[in-house]
Write a protein that holds these residues in place. Structure first.
Motif, PDB file in Angstrom:
ATOM      1  N   SER A 249       0.830  -1.207   0.000  1.00  7.92           N
ATOM      2  CA  SER A 249       0.000   0.000   0.000  1.00  7.92           C
ATOM      3  C   SER A 249       0.859   1.248   0.000  1.00  7.92           C
ATOM      4  O   SER A 249       0.557   2.223  -0.701  1.00  7.92           O
ATOM      5  N   PHE A 250       1.930   1.238   0.769  1.00  2.46           N
ATOM      6  CA  PHE A 250       2.826   2.387   0.819  1.00  2.46           C
ATOM      7  C   PHE A 250       3.431   2.667  -0.548  1.00  2.46           C
ATOM      8  O   PHE A 250       3.435   3.809  -1.030  1.00  2.46           O
ATOM      9  N   VAL A 251       3.931   1.624  -1.204  1.00  2.00           N
ATOM     10  CA  VAL A 251       4.560   1.795  -2.517  1.00  2.00           C
ATOM     11  C   VAL A 251       3.563   2.346  -3.532  1.00  2.00           C
ATOM     12  O   VAL A 251       3.855   3.287  -4.282  1.00  2.00           O
ATOM     13  N   SER A 252       2.371   1.773  -3.566  1.00  2.00           N
ATOM     14  CA  SER A 252       1.388   2.225  -4.553  1.00  2.00           C
ATOM     15  C   SER A 252       0.929   3.652  -4.269  1.00  2.00           C
ATOM     16  O   SER A 252       0.669   4.423  -5.202  1.00  2.00           O
ATOM     17  N   ARG A 253       0.855   4.031  -2.998  1.00  2.00           N
ATOM     18  CA  ARG A 253       0.420   5.390  -2.680  1.00  2.00           C
ATOM     19  C   ARG A 253       1.499   6.426  -2.948  1.00  2.00           C
ATOM     20  O   ARG A 253       1.192   7.583  -3.210  1.00  2.00           O
ATOM     21  N   VAL A 254       2.762   6.041  -2.856  1.00  2.00           N
ATOM     22  CA  VAL A 254       3.812   6.958  -3.307  1.00  2.00           C
ATOM     23  C   VAL A 254       3.597   7.268  -4.785  1.00  2.00           C
ATOM     24  O   VAL A 254       3.681   8.422  -5.230  1.00  2.00           O
ATOM     25  N   GLY A 255       3.307   6.228  -5.564  1.00  2.00           N
ATOM     26  CA  GLY A 255       3.025   6.434  -6.981  1.00  2.00           C
ATOM     27  C   GLY A 255       1.809   7.300  -7.204  1.00  2.00           C
ATOM     28  O   GLY A 255       1.798   8.181  -8.081  1.00  2.00           O
ATOM     29  N   ASN A 256       0.746   7.083  -6.404  1.00  2.00           N
ATOM     30  CA  ASN A 256      -0.446   7.925  -6.520  1.00  2.00           C
ATOM     31  C   ASN A 256      -0.124   9.384  -6.249  1.00  2.00           C
ATOM     32  O   ASN A 256      -0.612  10.283  -6.944  1.00  2.00           O
ATOM     33  N   GLY A 257       0.693   9.617  -5.211  1.00  2.38           N
ATOM     34  CA  GLY A 257       1.070  10.987  -4.896  1.00  2.38           C
ATOM     35  C   GLY A 257       1.853  11.641  -6.015  1.00  2.38           C
ATOM     36  O   GLY A 257       1.669  12.824  -6.313  1.00  2.38           O
ATOM     37  N   LEU A 258       2.723  10.867  -6.664  1.00  6.19           N
ATOM     38  CA  LEU A 258       3.477  11.391  -7.799  1.00  6.19           C
ATOM     39  C   LEU A 258       2.550  11.809  -8.935  1.00  6.19           C
ATOM     40  O   LEU A 258       2.683  12.894  -9.509  1.00  6.19           O
ATOM     41  N   PHE A 259       1.590  10.926  -9.255  1.00  2.00           N
ATOM     42  CA  PHE A 259       0.751  11.161 -10.428  1.00  2.00           C
ATOM     43  C   PHE A 259      -0.361  12.165 -10.173  1.00  2.00           C
ATOM     44  O   PHE A 259      -0.579  13.082 -10.972  1.00  2.00           O
ATOM     45  N   ASN A 260      -1.081  11.990  -9.071  1.00  2.00           N
ATOM     46  CA  ASN A 260      -2.263  12.815  -8.839  1.00  2.00           C
ATOM     47  C   ASN A 260      -1.921  14.293  -8.736  1.00  2.00           C
ATOM     48  O   ASN A 260      -2.717  15.158  -9.122  1.00  2.00           O
ATOM     49  N   THR A 261      -0.741  14.596  -8.201  1.00  3.28           N
ATOM     50  CA  THR A 261      -0.350  15.996  -8.048  1.00  3.28           C
ATOM     51  C   THR A 261      -0.201  16.696  -9.395  1.00  3.28           C
ATOM     52  O   THR A 261      -0.484  17.889  -9.527  1.00  3.28           O
ATOM     53  N   ALA A 262       0.246  15.946 -10.399  1.00  3.43           N
ATOM     54  CA  ALA A 262       0.577  16.568 -11.685  1.00  3.43           C
ATOM     55  C   ALA A 262      -0.330  16.131 -12.828  1.00  3.43           C
ATOM     56  O   ALA A 262      -0.134  16.556 -13.972  1.00  3.43           O
ATOM     57  N   ALA A 263      -1.335  15.300 -12.554  1.00  7.24           N
ATOM     58  CA  ALA A 263      -2.131  14.707 -13.626  1.00  7.24           C
ATOM     59  C   ALA A 263      -2.816  15.761 -14.494  1.00  7.24           C
ATOM     60  O   ALA A 263      -2.706  15.731 -15.728  1.00  7.24           O
ATOM     61  N   VAL A 264      -3.528  16.687 -13.849  1.00 10.92           N
ATOM     62  CA  VAL A 264      -4.280  17.685 -14.620  1.00 10.92           C
ATOM     63  C   VAL A 264      -3.329  18.549 -15.436  1.00 10.92           C
ATOM     64  O   VAL A 264      -3.610  18.891 -16.601  1.00 10.92           O
ATOM     65  N   LEU A 265      -2.191  18.897 -14.858  1.00  9.41           N
ATOM     66  CA  LEU A 265      -1.213  19.693 -15.599  1.00  9.41           C
ATOM     67  C   LEU A 265      -0.687  18.932 -16.818  1.00  9.41           C
ATOM     68  O   LEU A 265      -0.506  19.510 -17.895  1.00  9.41           O
TER      69      LEU A 265
END
Length: 429
Positions: free
Chosen positions: A27-43
């Motif tokens: 869960s930790f590993v996948s959420r690090v990835g989520n944090g990477l993507f979600n922050t910049a997705a719309v941009l």
């Protein structure tokens, strides 16, 4: 108080077992990835792919609503064939769909990929919830609290990492974020494949069917309450930043401070508080306390528009501290009731519906918060706080209703386990 019911329990928090450590790590590993993507997705979609913002919003809305359809079916599959199989399959699907985002060139392909991604994410949530229930051990609340702590920490670290790509603003930088998120799902699946037991499906009573959860009125009621209470997440992430920018003279860094404080409070307090909320009754009380804390935090947020610019940041931080404390109690209540009210043999189906209700609330939150609250100004904030308090007040009676219904059901079935809300710990296959 919440802790009164656990006064005779052993105070120490047990070390996580092997399966628990594996689920925490995945869960930790996948959420690090989520944090990477979600922050910049719309941009990425607007500045790199050059899709109009309106089209991005429409595509994400379609994807989000369609993704809700996977919750209960995926949960049923997890209950029937074992949660690990469905969870690993959905993680693999997320890795593929996430990587496909680097190839999109049109709104149609964007919407298709986003929809497939949301379907996989919903399935992952349902099956992952069933796995969490199976790995709960003797102190499932302590495990779930520790898990959420690392989930929050993973998102924070991913968000910090994404800041570097956003500051670079280049296509290679955004592509690296997307592929890193795809890799995080693949790594999580690898951890699950090698370290999470393949739990056998539990025996199901004759009256069980694929829509059992839909006839469980106490659980349906709480799932709806929790979905509505979920507006509180976007109160901090969406509503307050807009309010600070448009209605106050607070410095721009105030928004970043708000995010940091919210994340910090949740990471520091989740395990300490969440491990104390074990039974549905305690969950109901925690839900009520969360509503009262939101009742305090919302007017404080509104008052940031009425104070000098040098005072607004301090008031916003105070409001977010109170709100974040409420968030910890609210999530702890969701764990205690969401898992504790679900039959052991149908955790996948129940977690699927629970996730659907939460996701539906998140999909509606932007419209509700920006139109109703911002439109009404200070009165909107007061109404929002009262709304949260009313939802919280329903927690204890719903928990009591659910426990009465389950006690009656056990009596009819001749069950031997007289402790409600305790999930059995099955042997791994």
């Amino acid at each position: 108080m919440i802790g009164n019911d656990v006064g005779h329990r052993k105070p120490e928090v047990p070390a996580p077992s092997g399966p628990q450590r594996a689920l925490i790590a995945a869960s930790f590993v996948s959420r690090v990835g989520n944090g990477l993507f979600n922050t910049a997705a719309v941009l990425y979609f607007t500045l790199v792919v050059h899709l109009p913002a309106a089209q991005v919003g429409a595509g994400l809305t379609i994807a989000g609503l369609t993704g809700l359809l996977a919750g209960i079916p995926a949960g049923n599959l997890a209950d029937r064939y074992g949660p690990r199989t469905v969870w690993l399959t959905s993680l693999a699907a997320q890795a593929v769909t996430m990587a496909a985002f680097v190839l999109i060139q049109s709104w149609v392909t964007f919407t298709v990929v986003a929809t497939l991604d949301r379907l996989a994410a919903t399935a992952s949530g349902a099956a992952g919830g069933a796995l969490i229930a199976r790995a709960g051990g003797e102190r499932p609340a302590a495990f779930r609290a520790r898990l959420r702590t690392f989930v929050n920490l993973g998102v924070v670290l991913g968000t910090v990492g994404a800041a570097f790509a956003v500051s670079a603003g280049t296509r290679p930088a955004y592509t690296a974020l997307i592929l890193a998120n795809a890799a995080s799902f693949a790594c999580a699946a690898l951890i699950g494949l090698t370290r999470v037991p393949d739990y056998r499906p539990l025996p199901r009573p004759e009256e069980h069917h694929r829509g059992t959860v839909l006839s469980d009125r106490p659980f349906l009621t709480f799932a709806a309450l929790y979905g509505a209470m979920g507006l509180q997440y976007q109160t901090v992430s969406l509503l307050l930043p807009i309010w600070l920018s448009a209605r106050t003279d607070a410095p721009r860094w105030t928004v970043a401070a708000v995010y940091a404080v919210n994340s910090g409070v949740c990471v520091l307090l989740q395990s300490r508080i969440g491990s104390r909320v074990e039974t549905p009754r305690q969950g109901g009380r925690a839900f009520r306390l969360a509503g009262l804390l939101f009742l305090v935090s919302c007017p404080l947020m509104a008052l940031t528009a009425d104070v000098p610019s040098w005072t607004a940041p301090a008031l916003a931080v105070l409001a977010v501290c109170v709100h974040s404390l409420g968030e910890v109690w609210e999530s702890s209540a969701g764990f205690a009731l969401g898992f504790g009210l679900a039959p052991d043999h149908a955790q996948g189906q129940y977690q699927g519906l629970f996730g659907v209700c939460f996701d539906a609330g998140q999909a509606l939150a932007p419209v509700i918060l920006t139109t109703a609250v911002l439109g009404l100004g200070h009165a909107g904030w007061l109404l929002l706080g009262a709304f949260f308090a009313a939802l919280g007040a329903a927690g204890p009676p719903v928990a009591a209703w659910a426990e009465r219904a389950r006690s009656a059901g056990r009596g009819r079935a001749g069950a031997t386990d007289g402790r409600p809300g305790e999930a059995a710990v099955p042997d791994p296959a």
